[in-house]
Design a protein around this motif. Structure first.
Motif, PDB file in Angstrom:
ATOM      1  N   MET A 167       0.798  -1.323  -0.017  1.00 31.59           N
ATOM      2  CA  MET A 167       0.140  -0.113   0.099  1.00 31.59           C
ATOM      3  C   MET A 167       1.128   1.141   0.025  1.00 31.59           C
ATOM      4  O   MET A 167       0.488   2.159  -0.482  1.00 31.59           O
ATOM      5  CB  MET A 167      -0.902   0.040   0.975  1.00 31.59           C
ATOM      6  N   ASN A 168       1.998   1.244   0.567  1.00 35.74           N
ATOM      7  CA  ASN A 168       2.996   2.233   0.646  1.00 35.74           C
ATOM      8  C   ASN A 168       3.268   2.487  -0.801  1.00 35.74           C
ATOM      9  O   ASN A 168       3.364   4.049  -1.158  1.00 35.74           O
ATOM     10  CB  ASN A 168       4.311   1.876   1.331  1.00 35.74           C
ATOM     11  N   LEU A 169       3.507   1.799  -1.716  1.00 33.98           N
ATOM     12  CA  LEU A 169       3.760   2.234  -2.945  1.00 33.98           C
ATOM     13  C   LEU A 169       2.688   2.959  -3.589  1.00 33.98           C
ATOM     14  O   LEU A 169       3.002   3.688  -4.591  1.00 33.98           O
ATOM     15  CB  LEU A 169       4.256   0.963  -3.904  1.00 33.98           C
ATOM     16  N   LEU A 170       1.424   2.498  -3.374  1.00 29.25           N
ATOM     17  CA  LEU A 170       0.318   3.355  -3.998  1.00 29.25           C
ATOM     18  C   LEU A 170       0.074   4.681  -3.492  1.00 29.25           C
ATOM     19  O   LEU A 170      -0.184   5.554  -4.200  1.00 29.25           O
ATOM     20  CB  LEU A 170      -1.078   2.406  -3.798  1.00 29.25           C
ATOM     21  N   ASP A 171       0.603   4.777  -2.274  1.00 29.53           N
ATOM     22  CA  ASP A 171       0.628   5.885  -1.682  1.00 29.53           C
ATOM     23  C   ASP A 171       1.722   6.957  -2.056  1.00 29.53           C
ATOM     24  O   ASP A 171       1.161   8.139  -2.614  1.00 29.53           O
ATOM     25  CB  ASP A 171       0.760   5.954  -0.064  1.00 29.53           C
ATOM     26  N   TYR A 172       2.824   6.675  -2.416  1.00 31.64           N
ATOM     27  CA  TYR A 172       3.621   7.252  -3.162  1.00 31.64           C
ATOM     28  C   TYR A 172       3.460   7.779  -4.549  1.00 31.64           C
ATOM     29  O   TYR A 172       3.564   8.782  -5.042  1.00 31.64           O
ATOM     30  CB  TYR A 172       5.069   6.698  -3.054  1.00 31.64           C
ATOM     31  N   CYS A 173       2.759   6.863  -5.275  1.00 32.74           N
ATOM     32  CA  CYS A 173       2.127   6.984  -6.601  1.00 32.74           C
ATOM     33  C   CYS A 173       1.160   8.068  -6.583  1.00 32.74           C
ATOM     34  O   CYS A 173       1.202   8.952  -7.348  1.00 32.74           O
ATOM     35  CB  CYS A 173       1.885   5.764  -7.429  1.00 32.74           C
ATOM     36  N   GLY A 174       0.436   7.832  -5.662  1.00 33.93           N
ATOM     37  CA  GLY A 174      -0.770   8.829  -5.425  1.00 33.93           C
ATOM     38  C   GLY A 174      -0.106  10.334  -5.173  1.00 33.93           C
ATOM     39  O   GLY A 174      -0.831  11.321  -5.501  1.00 33.93           O
ATOM     40  N   ILE A 175       0.958  10.387  -4.334  1.00 30.28           N
ATOM     41  CA  ILE A 175       1.379  11.714  -4.067  1.00 30.28           C
ATOM     42  C   ILE A 175       2.195  12.310  -5.420  1.00 30.28           C
ATOM     43  O   ILE A 175       1.694  13.454  -5.703  1.00 30.28           O
ATOM     44  CB  ILE A 175       2.474  11.517  -3.145  1.00 30.28           C
ATOM     45  N   ALA A 176       2.487  11.565  -6.053  1.00 26.58           N
ATOM     46  CA  ALA A 176       3.192  11.978  -7.365  1.00 26.58           C
ATOM     47  C   ALA A 176       2.027  12.363  -8.353  1.00 26.58           C
ATOM     48  O   ALA A 176       1.993  13.515  -8.910  1.00 26.58           O
ATOM     49  CB  ALA A 176       4.210  11.014  -8.180  1.00 26.58           C
ATOM     50  N   LEU A 177       0.964  11.606  -8.418  1.00 29.70           N
ATOM     51  CA  LEU A 177      -0.064  12.073  -9.268  1.00 29.70           C
ATOM     52  C   LEU A 177      -0.623  13.370  -8.842  1.00 29.70           C
ATOM     53  O   LEU A 177      -1.368  14.192  -9.703  1.00 29.70           O
ATOM     54  CB  LEU A 177      -1.324  10.963  -9.358  1.00 29.70           C
ATOM     55  N   LEU A 178      -0.794  13.420  -7.578  1.00 30.75           N
ATOM     56  CA  LEU A 178      -1.225  14.524  -6.819  1.00 30.75           C
ATOM     57  C   LEU A 178      -0.737  15.924  -7.432  1.00 30.75           C
ATOM     58  O   LEU A 178      -1.157  16.940  -7.756  1.00 30.75           O
ATOM     59  CB  LEU A 178      -1.483  14.729  -5.471  1.00 30.75           C
ATOM     60  N   ILE A 179       0.686  15.949  -7.410  1.00 26.66           N
ATOM     61  CA  ILE A 179       1.564  16.778  -7.629  1.00 26.66           C
ATOM     62  C   ILE A 179       1.494  17.230  -9.064  1.00 26.66           C
ATOM     63  O   ILE A 179       1.319  18.375  -9.313  1.00 26.66           O
ATOM     64  CB  ILE A 179       3.059  16.520  -7.191  1.00 26.66           C
ATOM     65  N   MET A 180       1.550  16.314  -9.807  1.00 25.85           N
ATOM     66  CA  MET A 180       1.196  16.194 -11.438  1.00 25.85           C
ATOM     67  C   MET A 180       0.032  17.004 -11.690  1.00 25.85           C
ATOM     68  O   MET A 180      -0.174  17.827 -12.532  1.00 25.85           O
ATOM     69  CB  MET A 180       1.372  14.977 -12.060  1.00 25.85           C
ATOM     70  N   GLY A 181      -1.102  16.466 -10.856  1.00 24.88           N
ATOM     71  CA  GLY A 181      -2.485  17.154 -11.041  1.00 24.88           C
ATOM     72  C   GLY A 181      -2.678  18.595 -10.555  1.00 24.88           C
ATOM     73  O   GLY A 181      -3.576  19.360 -11.220  1.00 24.88           O
TER      74      GLY A 181
END
Length: 173
Positions: free
Chosen positions: A1-15
């Motif tokens: 789940m940590n990996l998805l959390d970090y990917c979500g952060i990256a997508l949030l910054i991009m978004g």
């Protein structure tokens, strides 16, 4: 789940960057494409680092936080460019840059809580369930997202009301 959390952060910054760059450089095609390309490349790089097993170890926690903070701080260059093109003292520029800066401050403060493990570092065992640094981080991110939403809504409404773009005279376009 940590990996998805970090990917979500990256997508949030991009978004967070994409609509701001789209509306901020609406009439300036070249810089808009360059900045959007850089943001997407940095976002993909952040996601790749996030998914790499080596970086999921706890010893790499400060590095992960630094990668995301660097990604977030990369918005300083387009913000300065925007201020130069639109004029630093232009009411519209001040208004939009202010929301962007506030969003960035909220994201960075949240990341610092997370990276420095505050407050559980100071109160071991007392913040295991409530007020953990990760929870505080998410509160700051949510606040940043709400500030971002408001700022982008204001930019979109401004873009709708002013109409067509003027032909640029500056080489910064």
């Amino acid at each position: 789940m940590n990996l998805l959390d970090y990917c979500g952060i990256a997508l949030l910054i991009m978004g967070s960057f994409v609509p701001w760059l789209y509306y901020g450089f609406y009439c300036h095609f070249r810089p808009k494409v360059v900045y959007l390309s850089v943001v997407c490349a940095l976002g993909v790089t952040s996601i790749m680092v996030s998914l790499w097993d080596k970086f999921s170890e706890s010893g790499w926690r400060p590095f992960r936080a630094a990668v995301f903070m660097t990604f977030g701080l990369s918005g300083i260059v387009p913000a300065i460019h925007y201020g130069i093109v639109e004029g630093w003292f232009n009411y519209v520029s001040q208004k939009y840059l202010g929301w962007l800066i506030l969003m960035g401050v909220l994201y960075i403060v949240g990341a610092l809580f997370y990276a420095l493990r505050v407050p559980e570092r100071w109160f071991p065992g007392k913040c295991d369930i409530w007020f953990h640094s990760h929870q505080i981080f998410h509160v700051f991110v949510l606040g940043g997202a709400l500030v971002h939403y408001h700022g982008i809504s204001e930019m979109a409404m401004h873009r709708v009301t002013i109409g067509q773009c003027e032909i640029p005279d500056s080489p910064l376009y």
